[in-house]
Design an enzyme around this catalytic site. Structure first.
Site, short mmCIF file in Angstrom:
data_model
loop_
_atom_site.label_atom_id
_atom_site.label_comp_id
_atom_site.label_asym_id
_atom_site.label_seq_id
_atom_site.Cartn_x
_atom_site.Cartn_y
_atom_site.Cartn_z
N CYS A 1 -3.53 -48.62 -56.45
CA CYS A 1 -2.29 -48.47 -57.21
C CYS A 1 -1.50 -49.78 -57.32
O CYS A 1 -0.62 -49.91 -58.17
CB CYS A 1 -1.42 -47.38 -56.60
SG CYS A 1 -2.22 -45.77 -56.68
N HIS B 1 5.61 -48.65 -59.79
CA HIS B 1 4.41 -47.81 -59.85
C HIS B 1 4.86 -46.35 -59.85
O HIS B 1 5.79 -45.98 -59.15
CB HIS B 1 3.52 -48.10 -58.65
CG HIS B 1 2.42 -47.10 -58.48
ND1 HIS B 1 1.56 -46.79 -59.51
CD2 HIS B 1 2.06 -46.31 -57.43
CE1 HIS B 1 0.71 -45.86 -59.08
NE2 HIS B 1 1.00 -45.56 -57.83
N ASN C 1 0.26 -40.00 -61.77
CA ASN C 1 -0.04 -41.29 -61.14
C ASN C 1 -1.33 -41.84 -61.75
O ASN C 1 -2.40 -41.30 -61.51
CB ASN C 1 -0.19 -41.07 -59.62
CG ASN C 1 -0.51 -42.35 -58.88
OD1 ASN C 1 -0.81 -43.38 -59.47
ND2 ASN C 1 -0.46 -42.27 -57.55
O1 UT7 Z 1 -0.11 -44.09 -55.55
C1 UT7 Z 1 -0.27 -44.35 -54.18
C2 UT7 Z 1 0.74 -43.75 -53.42
N1 UT7 Z 1 0.63 -42.30 -53.36
C3 UT7 Z 1 1.73 -41.67 -53.06
O2 UT7 Z 1 2.73 -42.33 -52.99
C4 UT7 Z 1 1.74 -40.20 -52.75
C5 UT7 Z 1 2.67 -39.98 -51.59
N2 UT7 Z 1 2.82 -38.63 -51.16
C6 UT7 Z 1 3.46 -37.67 -51.90
O3 UT7 Z 1 3.87 -37.94 -53.01
C7 UT7 Z 1 3.71 -36.34 -51.29
O4 UT7 Z 1 3.44 -36.38 -49.91
C8 UT7 Z 1 2.90 -35.18 -51.93
C9 UT7 Z 1 3.41 -34.94 -53.34
C10 UT7 Z 1 1.43 -35.57 -51.98
C11 UT7 Z 1 3.04 -33.90 -51.12
O5 UT7 Z 1 4.40 -33.54 -51.02
P1 UT7 Z 1 5.01 -33.05 -49.63
O6 UT7 Z 1 6.40 -32.72 -49.89
O7 UT7 Z 1 4.74 -34.14 -48.63
O8 UT7 Z 1 4.17 -31.74 -49.34
P2 UT7 Z 1 3.21 -31.41 -48.10
O9 UT7 Z 1 1.98 -32.22 -48.16
O10 UT7 Z 1 4.04 -31.49 -46.86
O11 UT7 Z 1 2.85 -29.89 -48.37
C12 UT7 Z 1 3.85 -28.89 -48.29
C13 UT7 Z 1 3.25 -27.55 -48.65
C14 UT7 Z 1 2.01 -27.18 -47.85
O12 UT7 Z 1 2.07 -25.81 -47.57
P3 UT7 Z 1 2.50 -25.31 -46.10
O13 UT7 Z 1 1.48 -25.91 -45.18
O14 UT7 Z 1 3.88 -25.83 -45.89
O15 UT7 Z 1 2.40 -23.81 -46.24
C15 UT7 Z 1 0.90 -27.42 -48.83
O16 UT7 Z 1 -0.23 -26.60 -48.60
O17 UT7 Z 1 2.87 -27.54 -50.03
C16 UT7 Z 1 1.52 -27.04 -50.13
N3 UT7 Z 1 0.89 -27.68 -51.29
C17 UT7 Z 1 0.89 -27.16 -52.52
N4 UT7 Z 1 1.39 -26.03 -53.03
C18 UT7 Z 1 1.23 -25.82 -54.34
C19 UT7 Z 1 0.24 -28.87 -51.29
N5 UT7 Z 1 -0.18 -29.14 -52.56
C20 UT7 Z 1 0.21 -28.09 -53.32
C21 UT7 Z 1 0.06 -27.81 -54.70
N6 UT7 Z 1 0.60 -26.65 -55.15
N7 UT7 Z 1 -0.57 -28.63 -55.55
#
Ligand code: UT7
Length: 324
Positions: free
Chosen positions: A114, A251, A281
């Site tokens: 990225c 980005h 992204n």
């Molecule tokens: O380009 C390079 C850099 N990349 C990035 O900067 C990405 C950085 N990370 C992020 O943007 C975020 O961490 C994410 C968008 C990937 C995830 O967001 P989050 O607020 O950190 O969510 P999480 O991973 O803590 O997941 C929370 C919940 C989980 O459920 P439980 O365990 O709380 O029941 C996941 O299973 O959201 C669930 N979940 C989803 N639900 C619906 C994860 N993905 C999805 C989805 N749809 N697609």
């Protein structure tokens, strides 16, 4: 006098097919609400089988060359940032070179995921500053969807495909922040975080192309810290205050990361270019896509001061301060 690389043209290219969150919901266990709340993404473009990274790169490059009024034969250098080359080798840049009708000079790919566009821009800028090139084409192009595991909802909803390009030309400057062109670039990496955002395949590891794997929350935390540091570093190196910036062109990984970084810089939302809602992204393509859009719609004007910044797998991160 100082040699500067001035951006004299930019262009963009997106695949023909847009895929909304609602479209994804038909095959992925997710919701529009979750994706919008956590990332700001509403839609992304996904390349069809016949749309390769080189096709998108060539589309963006042609537009950038046309805006610059530069014939491809005049190019000394093509640096193409991509994580998704057409083939493992040769460099996709050489395919672009041939398609543009450029028979001399040099063309190669750069891999910094990225952060790829910032890395490629820094490489080209340094060639120009050293007098080893006068005219360069810098491209960020990805068909990142090819690396997605459509059964992993934590990653497959986040990414999209596209390309953006800029043409750089050597120009004399005074060495001051009032000069047009790239005022500074700063690059960083820390390989201790290799497996926080990576692909579980590769020619040498297991002869496959693999799928994206990410420790999302860890990456998020690092992204806000590293991007804020990168911004401060660029400003300090140029003796500039954040209030003097006209545009933050970050980005586009996640709207929450962009907003958190902008807040730390006290940059208002109106001065931040946002495309993640419509592009997702797009890895190395996201900054030149955002820049191209803001130039095309007249937001970015001659003389504006732009801060570009990115963070990605490796980890890699960096910035470029540009006087448009
Ligand atoms: O380009 C390079 C850099 N990349 C990035 O900067 C990405 C950085 N990370 C992020 O943007 C975020 O961490 C994410 C968008 C990937 C995830 O967001 P989050 O607020 O950190 O969510 P999480 O991973 O803590 O997941 C929370 C919940 C989980 O459920 P439980 O365990 O709380 O029941 C996941 O299973 O959201 C669930 N979940 C989803 N639900 C619906 C994860 N993905 C999805 C989805 N749809 N697609």
């Amino acid at each position: 006098m100082t040699m500067r690389s001035v951006i004299v043209g930019c262009g963009t290219c997106l695949p023909r097919r847009a895929v909304s969150n609602h479209d994804l919901m038909k095959t992925v266990d997710t919701s529009d609400e979750w994706i919008v709340q956590r990332t700001g993404i509403r839609s992304r473009y996904i390349a069809d089988e016949d749309e390769k990274t080189s096709d998108l790169a060539i589309g963006a490059a042609r537009q950038a060359l046309a805006m610059a009024g530069v014939d491809a034969e005049r190019l000394d250098l093509i640096v193409l940032a991509t994580t998704t080359p057409d083939h493992t080798f040769p460099a996709t840049a050489t395919k672009v070179q041939a398609a543009l009708g450029m028979t001399g000079g040099m063309a190669f790919d750069v891999q910094a995921v990225c952060s790829g566009f910032i890395y490629a821009l820094a490489v080209a800028d340094n060639f120009i500053r050293l007098g080893q090139a006068r005219t360069a084409l810098v491209i960020g192009a990805e068909t990142f969807s090819r690396l997605l595991d459509w059964n992993d909802r934590t990653t497959c909803v986040l990414f999209g495909d596209g390309a953006g390009a800029v043409v750089l030309e050597a120009s004399e400057g005074t060495g001051a922040a009032g000069d047009r062109g790239i005022l500074s670039t700063h690059l960083h990496s820390d390989g201790r975080h290799y497996d926080m955002l990576w692909v579980d395949g590769g020619p040498s590891a297991n002869r496959t192309i693999g799928h994206v794997r990410m420790a999302g929350q860890e990456v998020f935390r690092h992204a806000v810290t590293r991007l804020s540091e990168a911004a401060e570093e660029a400003l300090a190196a140029n003796g500039i205050k954040a209030a003097e910036l006209d545009w933050l062109i970050p980005h586009q990984a996640n709207q929450r990361i962009i907003e958190a970084t902008a807040r730390r810089l006290k940059m208002p939302a109106e001065k931040t270019v946002l495309t993640v809602d419509r592009h997702g992204n797009t890895s190395a393509a996201s900054i030149p896509l955002a820049l191209g859009e803001a130039v095309a719609d007249g937001r970015v004007k001659r003389g504006d001061l732009l801060l570009l910044e990115a963070m990605g797998g490796g980890f890699t991160w960096g910035s470029a301060l540009v006087r448009w």
